[in-house]
Design a protein around this motif. Structure first.
Motif, short mmCIF file in Angstrom:
data_model
loop_
_atom_site.label_atom_id
_atom_site.label_comp_id
_atom_site.label_asym_id
_atom_site.label_seq_id
_atom_site.Cartn_x
_atom_site.Cartn_y
_atom_site.Cartn_z
N ARG A 106 1.06 -1.55 -0.05
CA ARG A 106 -0.20 -0.51 0.24
C ARG A 106 1.13 1.16 -0.17
O ARG A 106 2.02 1.27 0.60
N LYS A 162 6.59 -6.48 14.96
CA LYS A 162 6.92 -5.75 13.16
C LYS A 162 8.35 -5.24 12.98
O LYS A 162 8.57 -3.86 13.62
N GLU A 194 -3.65 -5.06 13.46
CA GLU A 194 -3.05 -3.78 14.13
C GLU A 194 -3.68 -2.58 14.58
O GLU A 194 -4.79 -2.47 14.16
N ASP A 201 -5.10 -0.02 9.87
CA ASP A 201 -4.45 -1.06 8.99
C ASP A 201 -5.52 -2.16 7.80
O ASP A 201 -6.73 -1.75 7.55
#
Ligand SMILES: Nc1ncnc2c1ncn2[C@@H]1O[C@H](COP(=O)(O)OP(=O)(O)OP(=O)(O)O)[C@@H](O)[C@H]1O
Ligand SMILES: [Mg+2]
Length: 300
Positions: A25, A160, A214, A226
């Motif tokens: 994205r 993450k 998330e 997200d």
């Protein structure tokens, strides 16, 4: 031009560069809000492939929107609208580019953990269970097989990582990253969303094997950010054909991973070119996922 050339690997808004380009994205930062644009890029083993999957960005956006709307009474999310005419300029003027594949959202301070929920044993969970009998510190009964249902859904967080693979962690490690109270709330929210979504898709003949969420903080509240239960963040399995002890045909990029495994790619860039038939098959799987989950028709 062939079908594969119809993929939007790069979505270009004239005069405005994305503030962040993720693997899939592009993000445009506005005042306190973001425009998330899902391209047709596809990554496998953390490498972005040279061809996109036509329609994938639209499918992912529609599925996320479906879930944010469906579960809005349970969980506050970042979702504002997908109606391009309500976006600020210059975005509102680029409907043809953005329609169906973009979302206006509230910006949050992200918690740097992946909130994974597993109802079945697959992927890294299966590997860890085979080695240790546990997944992310959660002990499981002996004798489970690949794709076995778990006695109850479990919360198995991961880091993450800004580079490379996310790493599974146990709950105490998560507490040291986000704090005890937040960790408890994220676990409870994740399990609640998983259970609600799994119950819904069961009525559509699908199993939600696992998924990852998330969350972020906004105005002192935890919000869901997200993507929401998309085939990129979740394993959906068709119930017909489900067999314990075997790997399942999922609605994600498994088609692509299978191809890359079959040619024994070493997973280092540059990635091999995907044959058109593989791209077509993956595109059909994404479309099918959208139809099965939301009841919507084709998007391209
Ligand atoms: N509402 C939000 N507020 C702040 N950040 C967000 C929000 N929604 C999504 N994000 C972030 O936007 C990015 C989306 O990009 P994408 O998922 O394509 O990137 P990625 O390469 O997977 O990177 P990452 O590993 O950070 O997820 C992610 O970093 C995600 O955490
Ligand atoms: Mg991401």
């Amino acid at each position: 031009m062939t079908t594969v050339d119809l993929a939007f690997r790069d979505v270009v808004i004239p005069g405005r560069a994305p503030d962040y380009k993720g693997k899939v994205r592009d993000l445009y930062a506005l005042d306190g809000r973001l425009i998330l644009v899902a391209t047709d890029r596809v990554s496998a083993y953390d490498v972005i492939l040279s061809k996109g999957i036509p329609g994938k960005g639209r499918v992912l956006t529609q599925i996320s929107r479906f879930w944010f709307e469906k579960l809005r009474d349970r969980v506050r999310s970042h979702y504002l609208t997908t109606d391009v005419s309500r976006y600020p300029e210059p975005f509102a003027s680029h409907r043809a580019i953005l329609d169906g594949r973009s979302m206006l959202v509230e910006r949050a301070n992200r918690f740097d953990v992946e909130c994974v929920v597993r109802g079945y044993l697959a992927g890294s969970g299966w590997k860890e269970y085979q080695a240790t009998g546990k997944v992310c510190g959660v002990p499981l009964p002996p004798g489970l097989q690949l794709s076995s249902p778990l006695p109850e859904p479990i919360f198995t967080p991961a880091t993450k990582a800004s580079e490379g693979h996310d790493e599974n962690i146990d709950f105490d490690q998560m507490v040291s990253i986000v704090g005890g109270e937040t960790a408890e709330r994220l676990r409870a929210l994740s399990l609640e969303i998983y259970r609600a979504a799994a119950a819904h898709v069961a009525s559509c003949g699908l199993i939600l094997a696992d998924t990852k969420f998330e969350f972020g903080e906004r105005d002192g509240e935890i919000i869901w950010i997200d993507e929401a239960l998309s085939p990129d963040s979740s394993r959906y399995w068709p119930m017909d054909g489900y067999r314990v002890g075997e790997s399942q045909e999922s609605f994600d990029k498994q088609v692509i991973r299978d191809y890359l495994d079959s040619i024994r790619w070493d997973r280092n860039p540059p990635p091999p070119r995907l044959p058109e038939a593989v791209i077509e098959k993956a595109a059909r799987r994404y479309e099918e996922a959208l139809g099965r989950i939301t009841g919507a028709g084709p998007t391209r």
